[in-house]
Design a protein around this motif. Structure first.
Motif, mmCIF file in Angstrom:
data_model
loop_
_atom_site.group_PDB
_atom_site.id
_atom_site.type_symbol
_atom_site.label_atom_id
_atom_site.label_comp_id
_atom_site.label_asym_id
_atom_site.label_seq_id
_atom_site.Cartn_x
_atom_site.Cartn_y
_atom_site.Cartn_z
ATOM 1 N N SER A 21 -3.498 3.305 -6.433
ATOM 2 C CA SER A 21 -4.543 2.181 -5.381
ATOM 3 C C SER A 21 -3.181 0.884 -5.440
ATOM 4 C CB SER A 21 -6.206 1.867 -5.921
ATOM 5 O OG SER A 21 -6.362 0.737 -6.547
ATOM 6 N N PRO A 22 -3.542 0.092 -4.065
ATOM 7 C CA PRO A 22 -3.021 -1.514 -3.414
ATOM 8 C C PRO A 22 -3.458 -2.228 -4.977
ATOM 9 C CG PRO A 22 -3.635 -0.201 -1.962
ATOM 10 C CD PRO A 22 -4.359 0.683 -2.824
ATOM 11 N N ALA A 60 1.732 1.659 -3.798
ATOM 12 C CA ALA A 60 0.399 2.391 -4.325
ATOM 13 C C ALA A 60 0.958 3.685 -4.171
ATOM 14 C CB ALA A 60 -0.405 1.841 -4.361
ATOM 15 N N ALA A 61 0.641 4.310 -3.300
ATOM 16 C CA ALA A 61 0.892 5.244 -2.768
ATOM 17 C C ALA A 61 1.530 6.321 -2.692
ATOM 18 C CB ALA A 61 0.674 5.747 -0.799
ATOM 19 N N ALA A 62 2.728 5.891 -2.867
ATOM 20 C CA ALA A 62 3.943 6.783 -4.217
ATOM 21 C C ALA A 62 3.838 6.803 -5.264
ATOM 22 C CB ALA A 62 5.058 5.854 -3.272
ATOM 23 N N GLY A 98 0.922 6.776 -6.586
ATOM 24 C CA GLY A 98 -0.129 8.113 -6.806
ATOM 25 C C GLY A 98 -1.263 6.505 -7.586
ATOM 26 N N ASP A 155 0.548 -0.961 0.014
ATOM 27 C CA ASP A 155 -0.320 -0.155 -0.112
ATOM 28 C C ASP A 155 0.972 1.133 0.336
ATOM 29 O OD1 ASP A 155 0.790 -0.744 2.584
ATOM 30 O OD2 ASP A 155 -0.564 0.624 3.549
ATOM 31 N N GLU A 156 2.253 1.332 0.801
ATOM 32 C CA GLU A 156 2.904 2.240 0.064
ATOM 33 C C GLU A 156 3.639 3.117 -0.798
ATOM 34 O OE1 GLU A 156 4.385 1.964 5.279
ATOM 35 O OE2 GLU A 156 5.384 1.419 3.718
#
Length: 209
Positions: free
Chosen positions: A55-56, A49-51, A53, A46-47
């Motif tokens: 979604s997981p 994916a967030a980095a 931009g 999830d980190e």
């Protein structure tokens, strides 16, 4: 996952394929950066994916693991080397064409980061994926070698044996680059490694007849 198909489609300029490839690249770069900053064991999907931009769920559509994501750029590089070999002048000797195609991929701003390379070959969770990336060089190389020599990558032994030798040379060059105190650029080390297997390529012939 359809990495090879996406890479091939992107080479044919399809907008959808280019967007998919850009997402893969963003995820791979984010995964590598976070692993270098925090250590692989401290990075979650999830980190990543967030980095990048996204979604997981999007991450899981593209990669089955963080290790695969980190090593994706190596698979992409293998595809580019195959295309670079196809683009070399037809009358260029085969060994020189292979050496130039390989060196071109690592020259200048493409010089690999030693810290990242060392993590890829030493981290148990990454080493297998990294080696798979090197082996993935064989298929596009065999096809490009076959195209240059008028052989068939499916039926003839030569293009696949030579591609496997090049893959082995790349793996050995990586170990030498990390193990020794050489100050030579990685492109130079790769070219030197390729020169060791040059006689086999030379014995078969140069460019197309």
């Amino acid at each position: 996952m359809t990495v090879d198909n996406d890479l091939g489609e992107a080479g044919r300029t399809g907008l959808r394929a280019r967007k998919k490839l850009a997402t893969r690249e963003a995820l791979s770069r984010a995964a590598l950066r976070l692993a270098l900053e925090r250590g692989l064991e401290n990075v979650r999907v999830d980190e990543i994916a967030a980095a990048a931009g996204v979604s997981p769920r999007t991450f899981n559509n593209y990669f089955s693991s963080r290790e695969e994501a980190i090593c994706f750029l190596g698979v992409q590089r293998a595809q580019r080397i195959g295309r670079a070999l196809r683009a070399r002048p037809a009358d260029e000797p085969l060994d020189e064409a292979i050496g130039n195609a390989m060196a071109q991929e690592y020259a200048g701003h493409a010089e690999p980061d030693k810290v990242a390379m060392r993590m890829l070959v030493s981290e148990p969770g990454l080493r297998g994926e990294f080696l798979k990336g090197i082996v993935s060089l064989e298929e596009p190389l065999a096809e490009a070698i076959a195209a240059r020599t008028g052989t068939d990558a499916e039926r003839d032994l030569f293009p696949r044996v030579l591609a496997a030798a090049v893959s082995s040379a790349a793996r050995t060059a990586t170990g030498h680059y990390l193990r020794t105190d050489t100050t030579a650029p990685f492109a130079t080390v790769v070219r030197e490694a390729i020169s060791v297997i040059a006689p086999a390529a030379r014995a078969y012939g140069g460019g197309r007849e």
